[in-house]
Design a protein around this motif. Structure first.
Motif, PDB file in Angstrom:
ATOM      1  N   MET A   1       0.833  -1.211   0.000  1.00 22.24           N
ATOM      2  CA  MET A   1       0.000   0.000   0.000  1.00 22.24           C
ATOM      3  C   MET A   1       0.867   1.260   0.000  1.00 22.24           C
ATOM      4  SD  MET A   1      -2.687  -1.476   2.747  1.00 22.24           S
ATOM      5  CE  MET A   1      -3.798  -0.129   3.070  1.00 22.24           C
ATOM      6  N   ARG A   2       1.955   1.215   0.746  1.00 19.22           N
ATOM      7  CA  ARG A   2       2.866   2.377   0.766  1.00 19.22           C
ATOM      8  C   ARG A   2       3.385   2.648  -0.640  1.00 19.22           C
ATOM      9  NH1 ARG A   2       7.808   2.748   3.472  1.00 19.22           N
ATOM     10  NH2 ARG A   2       7.464   4.980   3.566  1.00 19.22           N
ATOM     11  N   GLU A   3       3.813   1.557  -1.297  1.00 20.18           N
ATOM     12  CA  GLU A   3       4.346   1.704  -2.654  1.00 20.18           C
ATOM     13  C   GLU A   3       3.311   2.262  -3.626  1.00 20.18           C
ATOM     14  OE1 GLU A   3       6.214  -1.992  -3.960  1.00 20.18           O
ATOM     15  OE2 GLU A   3       7.387  -1.958  -2.094  1.00 20.18           O
ATOM     16  N   GLN A   4       2.054   1.831  -3.427  1.00 20.75           N
ATOM     17  CA  GLN A   4       0.978   2.333  -4.296  1.00 20.75           C
ATOM     18  C   GLN A   4       0.741   3.824  -4.060  1.00 20.75           C
ATOM     19  OE1 GLN A   4      -2.520   0.144  -3.296  1.00 20.75           O
ATOM     20  NE2 GLN A   4      -1.984  -1.654  -4.522  1.00 20.75           N
ATOM     21  N   ALA A   5       0.863   4.214  -2.801  1.00 15.95           N
ATOM     22  CA  ALA A   5       0.510   5.596  -2.445  1.00 15.95           C
ATOM     23  C   ALA A   5       1.610   6.592  -2.788  1.00 15.95           C
ATOM     24  CB  ALA A   5       0.189   5.681  -0.955  1.00 15.95           C
ATOM     25  N   ILE A   6       2.860   6.210  -2.543  1.00 14.22           N
ATOM     26  CA  ILE A   6       3.957   7.160  -2.759  1.00 14.22           C
ATOM     27  C   ILE A   6       4.081   7.466  -4.248  1.00 14.22           C
ATOM     28  CG2 ILE A   6       6.465   7.494  -2.548  1.00 14.22           C
ATOM     29  CD1 ILE A   6       6.242   5.860   0.111  1.00 14.22           C
ATOM     30  N   GLY A   7       4.079   8.742  -4.565  1.00  6.17           N
ATOM     31  CA  GLY A   7       4.179   9.152  -5.960  1.00  6.17           C
ATOM     32  C   GLY A   7       2.838   9.534  -6.573  1.00  6.17           C
ATOM     33  N   VAL A   8       1.748   9.234  -5.876  1.00  9.13           N
ATOM     34  CA  VAL A   8       0.437   9.616  -6.407  1.00  9.13           C
ATOM     35  C   VAL A   8       0.336  11.146  -6.432  1.00  9.13           C
ATOM     36  CG1 VAL A   8      -2.063   9.626  -5.924  1.00  9.13           C
ATOM     37  CG2 VAL A   8      -0.748   7.504  -5.694  1.00  9.13           C
ATOM     38  N   GLU A   9      -0.148  11.678  -7.547  1.00 10.42           N
ATOM     39  CA  GLU A   9      -0.263  13.134  -7.677  1.00 10.42           C
ATOM     40  C   GLU A   9      -1.724  13.570  -7.689  1.00 10.42           C
ATOM     41  OE1 GLU A   9       1.963  14.609 -10.998  1.00 10.42           O
ATOM     42  OE2 GLU A   9       3.866  14.330  -9.930  1.00 10.42           O
ATOM     43  N   SER A  10      -1.941  14.809  -7.272  1.00  5.71           N
ATOM     44  CA  SER A  10      -3.296  15.368  -7.309  1.00  5.71           C
ATOM     45  C   SER A  10      -3.542  15.943  -8.697  1.00  5.71           C
ATOM     46  CB  SER A  10      -3.427  16.482  -6.282  1.00  5.71           C
ATOM     47  OG  SER A  10      -2.597  17.564  -6.640  1.00  5.71           O
ATOM     48  N   ALA A  11      -4.817  16.161  -8.998  1.00  8.31           N
ATOM     49  CA  ALA A  11      -5.152  16.901 -10.211  1.00  8.31           C
ATOM     50  C   ALA A  11      -4.607  18.319 -10.044  1.00  8.31           C
ATOM     51  CB  ALA A  11      -6.660  16.939 -10.377  1.00  8.31           C
ATOM     52  N   PRO A  12      -4.041  18.906 -11.099  1.00 10.91           N
ATOM     53  CA  PRO A  12      -3.531  20.282 -10.949  1.00 10.91           C
ATOM     54  C   PRO A  12      -4.668  21.285 -10.764  1.00 10.91           C
ATOM     55  CG  PRO A  12      -3.225  19.479 -13.209  1.00 10.91           C
ATOM     56  CD  PRO A  12      -3.828  18.358 -12.432  1.00 10.91           C
ATOM     57  N   THR A  13      -4.406  22.318  -9.971  1.00 14.08           N
ATOM     58  CA  THR A  13      -5.366  23.421  -9.888  1.00 14.08           C
ATOM     59  C   THR A  13      -4.651  24.664 -10.413  1.00 14.08           C
ATOM     60  OG1 THR A  13      -4.619  23.909  -7.642  1.00 14.08           O
ATOM     61  CG2 THR A  13      -6.592  22.568  -7.843  1.00 14.08           C
ATOM     62  N   THR A  14      -5.350  25.477 -11.166  1.00 12.61           N
ATOM     63  CA  THR A  14      -4.738  26.674 -11.738  1.00 12.61           C
ATOM     64  C   THR A  14      -5.518  27.895 -11.281  1.00 12.61           C
ATOM     65  OG1 THR A  14      -3.939  25.423 -13.631  1.00 12.61           O
ATOM     66  CG2 THR A  14      -4.088  27.787 -13.915  1.00 12.61           C
ATOM     67  N   THR A  15      -4.782  28.888 -10.774  1.00 15.58           N
ATOM     68  CA  THR A  15      -5.418  30.078 -10.202  1.00 15.58           C
ATOM     69  C   THR A  15      -4.723  31.341 -10.685  1.00 15.58           C
ATOM     70  OG1 THR A  15      -5.743  28.720  -8.213  1.00 15.58           O
ATOM     71  CG2 THR A  15      -6.152  31.081  -7.982  1.00 15.58           C
TER      72      THR A  15
END
Lengths: 148, 143
Positions: A12-26
């Motif tokens: 689970m750690r391996e799956q989680a590390i590196g996950v990125e969020s959708a970009p937000t632009t402001t």
């Protein structure tokens, strides 16, 4: 207090590390910078009219919090509902100015499980990278949050 | 704004002048609006109490901002903040004085840049460091 039992496996750690969020632009607005400076109680003229040193209006150091970066979603369910801020580490590279268009992306850097005085906790480290319209990294913020 | 601090004027161990602030609930609402952080624990007392808090608490990010403001105000207009860290160790409450304190931890050069690491923190009325942190600033030289 959460009584749910939860095990964070290596997989689970391996799956989680590196996950990125959708970009937000402001879009960065002059009035927003001024309101933010007022809210934090800082009357530095660099934030309202600019100074010779800053060459115009710039944003206060933690203004980027207002860019509303979204939290990366963990690739599994967790039984915790409470969230505490553990700490923050900002690095600054460029000024943020009115008219800038800031894109924020969060990335899971680390995730750990621990049991402490408040029971079982999940500690995540997320690094948000803020870029301006030229693609230059203006700042990064690495935050630790505790879910329990 | 303070005056300009020059690289030649600082030495390790030097204290930053302390600053006392007293954030109000009104300021927390202002910060919620300006930052977009509308978590109810920062302005809705019944809600905060319903989840076991002693009352409304100050946003961690606002304390982070106060530390940023403290160190940049000390360093002066021609200085640049490179790094700002803090840890949220304890809750702080509106209506109570919060004192920002700090000292110079390290004075060094990196390439052409004059750098100073500061140890900074916010203290509650009981004298506990609720928000310890660090800052790295680039200072101008008297030349």
């Amino acid at each position: 207090m959460s009584t749910a039992s939860f095990t964070l496996t290596d997989e689970m750690r391996e799956q989680a590390i590196g996950v990125e969020s959708a970009p937000t632009t402001t879009d960065v607005e002059k009035g927003h910078i001024a309101r933010f400076a007022e809210a934090i109680g800082d009357d530095n003229p660099a934030y309202t009219e600019g100074t010779p040193e800053t060459g115009g209006i710039v944003a206060p150091p933690t203004f980027l919090r207002a860019m509303r970066a979204v939290r990366p979603e963990l690739p599994f369910e967790i039984p915790f509902t409470r969230l505490l801020d553990g700490g923050s580490d900002w690095e600054y590279f460029e000024h943020v100015r009115p008219g800038d268009v800031i894109t924020a992306v969060g990335r899971v850097e680390d995730i750990r499980e621990r049991t402490g005085s408040i029971g079982q906790m999940l500690i995540t480290t997320i690094k948000v990278t803020y870029r301006n319209q030229t693609g230059a990294i203006v700042a990064t913020q690495t935050s630790t949050s505790i879910r329990h | 704004m303070g005056q300009q601090i020059y690289f030649e004027d600082v030495s390790e161990g030097m204290e930053l002048p302390m600053e006392v602030r007293e954030p109000t609930t009104r300021q927390l609402v202002q910060y919620a609006g300006a930052s977009g952080d509308f978590y109810e624990i920062h302005y809705d007392k019944p809600y905060a109490e319903s989840i076991g808090l002693p009352g409304i608490i100050i946003h961690g990010a606002l304390k982070n901002a106060m530390l940023g403001s403290y160190v940049t105000g000390w360093a002066g207009p021609a200085s640049t903040l490179r790094r700002l860290t803090c840890q949220y160790r304890g809750m702080d409450f509106p209506g109570e004085p919060i004192t920002a304190k700090g000292h110079v931890a390290r004075v060094y050069q990196e390439g052409e840049q004059n750098l100073v690491d500061c140890t900074i923190w916010l203290e509650n009325p009981q004298g506990q460091q609720t928000t310890p942190g660090t800052a790295t600033v680039v200072l101008p030289s008297r030349g």
